[in-house]
Enzyme design. Sequence first.
Site, short mmCIF file in Angstrom:
data_model
loop_
_atom_site.label_atom_id
_atom_site.label_comp_id
_atom_site.label_asym_id
_atom_site.label_seq_id
_atom_site.Cartn_x
_atom_site.Cartn_y
_atom_site.Cartn_z
N CYS A 214 0.89 -1.18 0.00
CA CYS A 214 0.00 0.00 0.00
C CYS A 214 0.92 1.22 0.00
O CYS A 214 1.26 1.75 1.05
CB CYS A 214 -0.89 0.02 1.23
SG CYS A 214 -1.76 -1.52 1.53
N PRO A 217 0.89 7.83 -0.75
CA PRO A 217 1.52 8.66 -1.78
C PRO A 217 3.02 8.46 -1.95
O PRO A 217 3.61 9.09 -2.81
CB PRO A 217 1.23 10.08 -1.27
CG PRO A 217 1.14 9.94 0.20
CD PRO A 217 0.57 8.58 0.46
N GLY A 218 3.64 7.61 -1.14
CA GLY A 218 4.98 7.20 -1.50
C GLY A 218 6.12 7.61 -0.59
O GLY A 218 7.28 7.48 -0.94
N ASP A 270 -5.80 -4.29 -6.07
CA ASP A 270 -6.21 -4.56 -4.69
C ASP A 270 -5.16 -5.45 -4.04
O ASP A 270 -4.93 -6.57 -4.48
CB ASP A 270 -7.59 -5.23 -4.69
CG ASP A 270 -8.18 -5.27 -3.29
OD1 ASP A 270 -7.39 -5.41 -2.32
OD2 ASP A 270 -9.41 -5.14 -3.16
N GLY A 271 -4.57 -4.94 -3.00
CA GLY A 271 -3.51 -5.67 -2.33
C GLY A 271 -3.98 -7.02 -1.82
O GLY A 271 -3.17 -7.94 -1.63
N CYS A 342 -0.95 4.19 11.08
CA CYS A 342 -0.74 5.43 11.83
C CYS A 342 -1.92 5.65 12.76
O CYS A 342 -2.44 6.75 12.92
CB CYS A 342 -0.51 6.61 10.90
SG CYS A 342 -1.69 6.76 9.59
C1 LIG Z 1 -1.45 4.63 5.00
S1 LIG Z 1 -1.61 4.81 3.29
C2 LIG Z 1 -0.02 4.39 2.70
C3 LIG Z 1 1.00 5.47 2.87
C4 LIG Z 1 2.32 5.18 2.15
N1 LIG Z 1 2.85 3.90 2.51
C5 LIG Z 1 3.32 6.26 2.45
O1 LIG Z 1 4.21 6.03 3.29
O2 LIG Z 1 3.25 7.31 1.86
C6 LIG Z 1 -2.62 3.45 2.85
C7 LIG Z 1 -2.83 3.28 1.38
O3 LIG Z 1 -3.48 2.05 1.17
C8 LIG Z 1 -4.24 2.14 -0.01
N2 LIG Z 1 -5.22 1.05 -0.03
C9 LIG Z 1 -6.44 1.01 0.53
N3 LIG Z 1 -6.99 -0.19 0.30
C10 LIG Z 1 -6.11 -0.92 -0.39
C11 LIG Z 1 -6.13 -2.23 -0.92
N4 LIG Z 1 -7.18 -3.02 -0.77
N5 LIG Z 1 -5.05 -2.64 -1.59
C12 LIG Z 1 -3.98 -1.84 -1.73
N6 LIG Z 1 -3.92 -0.60 -1.27
C13 LIG Z 1 -4.97 -0.13 -0.60
C14 LIG Z 1 -4.82 3.53 0.07
O4 LIG Z 1 -5.12 4.01 -1.22
C15 LIG Z 1 -3.69 4.31 0.74
O5 LIG Z 1 -2.95 5.01 -0.22
#
Ligand SMILES: C[S@@+](CC[C@H](N)C(=O)[O-])C[C@H]1O[C@@H](n2cnc3c(N)ncnc32)[C@H](O)[C@@H]1O
Lengths: 416, 367
Positions: A214, A217-218, A270-271, A342
């Site tokens: 996931c 934004p990176g 989807d993860g 978080c």
């Molecule tokens: C906490 S954020 C990640 C922040 C990122 N790792 C960073 O450090 O910038 C969680 C992310 O999970 C994504 N997400 C939500 N459901 C998901 C899924 N089923 N599979 C993959 N990603 C998913 C969301 O779009 C979101 O961007």
Amino acid sequence: MALALLLWLRRPRVGPLRTFRRFLYKKKWATTLPRIPCTKLALRNFDMNYSLQFGDRWPSIRIGLLSEQKYCALINNFAQTEKVIQELELLNAKDFIYESRQRSLALELVIAAGSSPKDERSGCLDVQDEELRPDVPIDGDGARAEHTQTVLLQSSFNYPRIKCYTFSKGDISRFSPARLDSMGRLSHYLMDAASLLPVLALDVQPGDEVLDLCAAPGGKTLALLQMERCRHLTANDLSTSRTGRLHRVIQSYVPRELCAPGSLRITCCDGRDWAEEESTYDKVLVDVPCTTDRHSLLEEENNIFHKMRTKERQSLPMLQLELLIAGLLAAKPTGDVVYSTCSLSQLQNEYVVERAVEVLAVEYGVNVRIEDLSFFRGLFQDTFYFFDGCRVGELVLPHLTANFGPMYFCKLRRIT
Amino acid sequence: MRLVLPYILQPAVSLLRLCPRRHAACKFGSTASAEGPEGLFSVAGNVRPDWKLQDQFRLSIAKHSRQTSIKDAELDKAAESFHEMGFTNNQIIQLFKIQPVSSAPTLQQRLAIVSELLLLNLSVDKTLKVLKGSPDVLKVMTKTLKDRVEHLRRLGLGEGNLQKVISQCPTILTLPRKSVDATVRLLKMRCLFSAQQVTEILFTTPNILHEVHQDLEFKFQYAYFRMGIKQQEAVKSRLFRNTITEIKNRHIFLERLGKYQTPDKKGQTLICNPKFKHVFGVSEDIFLTKIAHASAEEYQVFKMLLAREEAEEEDNTEGTSGDEETASDYEESDEEEEDNAEGTSGDEETDSDYDDSDDETPERVEP
Ligand SMILES: C[S@@+](CC[C@H](N)C(=O)[O-])C[C@H]1O[C@@H](n2cnc3c(N)ncnc32)[C@H](O)[C@@H]1O
């Protein structure tokens, strides 16, 4: 499997169902529905749950969450940054990873000079790997001394090549925004310093195949790339728009040659479906969507505590569990997974981890071991406030004097 | 103790007129230059020659006043009068040293003001303290002074209280009646304090008389609207002793800790708020250990953060409500109440919140 998960979710051990009497209030049936801001709903929810979970420590965490958070400046190793670093040092910002390495090196030297290095090695980042690394011969005292030497060298070299500046405890200075260098790359990335801890915990070794499940934004993806250790990195996110942001971040920080398909792949799926590509990765980062506690208290927009999103919020632990299971299955046997959120919520942290271990053993016959990361507390005590009450994993608590986090992270090793 | 001051050693005195102070002190081997004549007079009695005493008096007369030549006879007479009023030599010297800004009260004026203060039943010590705390009182005409005191009495400061207030805040005697009245009017008309409450405020925190009206009113409005403090509680908690910054710091600190909640219309809260006097009437130490249960480091950082937040909010002309967590939110609260608690707008609603069914309604000032 789904049924088992549901049953588990039906009996939360701690949660919104148990409330103090003083939190109960009459409902009045008004003709117009009250428009209570989501941020207040979030605060109310946290007051109920976290005052139980953290007791006397909750007020101090609460005021941290409600006050301005601290950032760190992750230096872009791919840009010309001498000037920025100079400026940061003038402002008295410190590279906290470097500082902690200096401290732990000093500690190790003391240990090496002493008799039993084995008992006290918890001061260095690579302890966990050391235990398993088969190529270190341990036979006889001479070898032992040599081994100590290797540990020293390795631990100093294995600290990743990440430069991350923070202001020390109690200093509320802010960083200036990133600037473009002559090659058009940004000098630094502002993020919560605690977000680097899951990346450090992943302990990527040169040549590792890495998955960031996931990623958008990176911030963490960028940190992974800064290390230049991954043989190949796959960064995935479900959301198309957020994956777009991830693309843009990487473009503005990382040279094109490092983004070639041979070394970096950005996917948008989807993860939870990742399980199909099993047992491939040395390291997997599962940084799941959560109640984003800080954000939920500050921003109305996109707030997970919106009444319309109640269902979504309630099924977060389930989604998190499924993502962690997928991440574990994507890891090679002996591969490592770091799960992070978080949020302060036990329901989204420890319970998800413990349940994932259970599900993997029972339903997939895969053994997973929860790794001890408690030495992180000693390593980074100057920068963060750690909670000492987690059953598994580590939790950085917001605190006025070091207002990072919340950040929960737990490392799991796939045994089979 | 009364001293007779014979005219002896006249030549020495006239000589002294030419001598700079330090030189004189050195020449006569007295301790005058040491700013602590106690030593001299504790042993003085009548033993030492009295020209020294007169010398002390003359030298102690504040520089400014010394320019107008004072005859020895005049000085002696004044000293004698002060003795009669109960002043010791030492106290006379202290009294003479007191000097108002850019003005030189005559000896007669000094005498008149001092006797006026003594007539108020202030002790010699207190009188000295008052004049030290506010030398400008020496400039006030006796009639004016009488008027002002009488006015304070009429505002309800009775025997005992009046003296305490004057001792605590001597500058109150330099305030024209008009200015006192204006503050009183503000407290009554715009903050809706009763006459009795105003008296109590004047008694407990006379310093507010010196405050800029806008600040004073804002302080009250913040306490009233943002914190839900009623007039009586404002009086009892010594709220006005604190600056607006201190009030905000302590209040928002507690609020973010989850230890203070603004009551709703019915005066209800979900948590038990601390007593206001325990929030505002105690030292920072006590506030932190007994009420906030937080560390001094946290509070220091918080104050810096809040100051920055407020400064930035001011810059932001939009005036978007910065406090994300005003607490008077109940399930049953309607939108107006929400707005009210947020401190955004809604004058009509908030006015009805006043207990006092007074027609006079204060205007809201946007925080
Ligand atoms: C906490 S954020 C990640 C922040 C990122 N790792 C960073 O450090 O910038 C969680 C992310 O999970 C994504 N997400 C939500 N459901 C998901 C899924 N089923 N599979 C993959 N990603 C998913 C969301 O779009 C979101 O961007």
